[in-house]
Design a protein around this motif. Structure first.
Motif, PDB file in Angstrom:
ATOM      1  N   THR A  20      -3.058   5.998   0.884  1.00 49.78           N
ATOM      2  CA  THR A  20      -4.477   5.961   1.279  1.00 49.78           C
ATOM      3  C   THR A  20      -4.921   7.403   1.508  1.00 49.78           C
ATOM      4  O   THR A  20      -4.160   8.222   2.029  1.00 49.78           O
ATOM      5  N   HIS A  21      -6.143   7.705   1.102  1.00 47.54           N
ATOM      6  CA  HIS A  21      -6.693   9.046   1.315  1.00 47.54           C
ATOM      7  C   HIS A  21      -8.202   8.908   1.483  1.00 47.54           C
ATOM      8  O   HIS A  21      -8.865   8.270   0.671  1.00 47.54           O
ATOM      9  N   ILE A  63       0.858  -1.185   0.000  1.00 45.82           N
ATOM     10  CA  ILE A  63       0.000   0.000   0.000  1.00 45.82           C
ATOM     11  C   ILE A  63       0.898   1.240   0.000  1.00 45.82           C
ATOM     12  O   ILE A  63       1.671   1.462   0.934  1.00 45.82           O
ATOM     13  N   GLY A 102     -10.846  -2.439   1.819  1.00 43.85           N
ATOM     14  CA  GLY A 102     -11.766  -1.322   1.917  1.00 43.85           C
ATOM     15  C   GLY A 102     -13.191  -1.731   1.609  1.00 43.85           C
ATOM     16  O   GLY A 102     -13.485  -2.917   1.392  1.00 43.85           O
ATOM     17  N   GLU A 140      -3.385   0.725   5.778  1.00 45.79           N
ATOM     18  CA  GLU A 140      -2.582   1.928   5.966  1.00 45.79           C
ATOM     19  C   GLU A 140      -1.404   1.922   5.006  1.00 45.79           C
ATOM     20  O   GLU A 140      -0.942   0.861   4.562  1.00 45.79           O
ATOM     21  N   THR A 169      -5.189   1.155  -8.461  1.00 45.77           N
ATOM     22  CA  THR A 169      -5.797   2.238  -7.698  1.00 45.77           C
ATOM     23  C   THR A 169      -7.283   1.933  -7.539  1.00 45.77           C
ATOM     24  O   THR A 169      -7.947   1.540  -8.499  1.00 45.77           O
ATOM     25  N   ILE A 181     -11.666   2.883   4.262  1.00 47.82           N
ATOM     26  CA  ILE A 181     -10.346   2.324   3.963  1.00 47.82           C
ATOM     27  C   ILE A 181      -9.892   1.511   5.164  1.00 47.82           C
ATOM     28  O   ILE A 181      -9.909   2.005   6.304  1.00 47.82           O
ATOM     29  N   THR A 189      -9.551   6.673  -1.477  1.00 46.40           N
ATOM     30  CA  THR A 189      -8.621   6.175  -2.500  1.00 46.40           C
ATOM     31  C   THR A 189      -7.508   5.337  -1.883  1.00 46.40           C
ATOM     32  O   THR A 189      -6.957   5.699  -0.842  1.00 46.40           O
ATOM     33  N   ILE A 190      -7.175   4.224  -2.555  1.00 50.37           N
ATOM     34  CA  ILE A 190      -6.042   3.376  -2.178  1.00 50.37           C
ATOM     35  C   ILE A 190      -5.198   3.132  -3.420  1.00 50.37           C
ATOM     36  O   ILE A 190      -5.745   2.862  -4.498  1.00 50.37           O
TER      37      ILE A 190
END
Length: 266
Positions: free
Chosen positions: A188-189, A185, A232, A220, A210, A217, A198-199
């Motif tokens: 993350t956002h 990962i 997620g 991390e 993406t 999510i 978003t990941i």
């Protein structure tokens, strides 16, 4: 490698030096390679990452045309060369209505936020891991209806916009999203302007996934996940007209299509 792909290619340069390529050479396609350990790979004279056991991957953008020159040089100096002609793909036109007007034509005040989020995404995609975490193949990240496909020309609220670069899977908010393949990962956002939750998941050698519009999510940044791990939940955050997962893939700066990598929908 266990990939379900629309075509398979196999080339042999000599009895002593074999290079296997599986995948598609079409626009949006990916080719997965296996060469002798220790070989060096280049595409149009630019180096391509190769793992110690000889795995590598190359991809082609949505509108890429012409011929690419692949070269593999073994430790003994044997040279495998192949001209790869990129096949044209057919793209649909998709109309999406009901989007908030501010997400189709952003207010000038949102410009700084959009640019900063684009910088964050670009930085995450710069991560380079030489390990080929994709060699077990890919699984569907979520269960649902395909509501959008890679490459389609988008008409948003009646206005022509950029093509769609992802595979959309429509499902209720809260539907689980799983890692389609192993990887790290890298971003993350919780709420990006366009993509909402978003990941970004790095599969190695410049190949990344993406996942957009998530309602939650569950991983991390810096976490390594295995294929099938829960990462997620589907949502309708960002620019979305309803709950769905928008799954996108990149090889370096090229946007590629994840759907040919997948088994049939069960």
């Amino acid at each position: 490698m266990r990939f379900l792909l629309s075509c398979t290619l196999f080339f042999v340069y000599s009895a002593a030096f074999a290079v296997e390529l599986t995948g598609t050479s079409s626009q949006g396609g990916l080719l997965f390679g296996q060469a002798e350990p220790g070989s060096k790979v280049s595409l149009d004279n630019t180096g391509v990452a190769i793992s110690p056991d000889g795995h590598f991957v190359i991809g082609f953008g949505r509108d890429e045309t012409g011929t690419r020159e692949l070269q593999v040089v073994s430790t003994a100096g044997d040279v495998f060369e192949k001209s790869i002609t990129i096949q044209k793909s057919h793209y649909e036109i998709e109309r999406v209505d009901g989007l908030p007007p501010s997400t189709v034509t952003p207010d000038p005040a949102a410009t700084a936020r959009i640019r900063e989020e684009a910088r964050m995404v670009a930085t995450a995609r710069q991560h380079r891991d030489n390990s080929p975490h994709y060699t077990k193949g890919f699984i569907w990240p979520a269960k649902g209806r395909i509501s959008g496909v890679y490459g389609s020309q988008r008409i948003l609220n009646g206005e022509p916009r950029r093509p769609h670069f992802g595979l959309d899977i429509a499902a209720p908010t809260g539907t689980e999203v799983h890692a389609p393949a192993d990887g790290l990962i890298t971003l993350t956002h919780p709420d990006m302007y366009y993509s909402g939750g978003t990941i970004i998941l790095d599969h190695g050698q410049g190949l990344s996934s993406t996942f957009l519009h998530l309602s939650k999510i569950l991983v991390e940044g810096g976490e390594f996940v295995k294929q099938g791990d829960l990462i997620g939940l589907i949502g309708a955050t960002g620019r979305a007209s309803g709950p769905h997962l928008d799954w996108r893939m990149n090889w370096l700066d090229r946007r590629v299509d994840p759907q040919p990598l997948l088994p049939p929908i069960q």
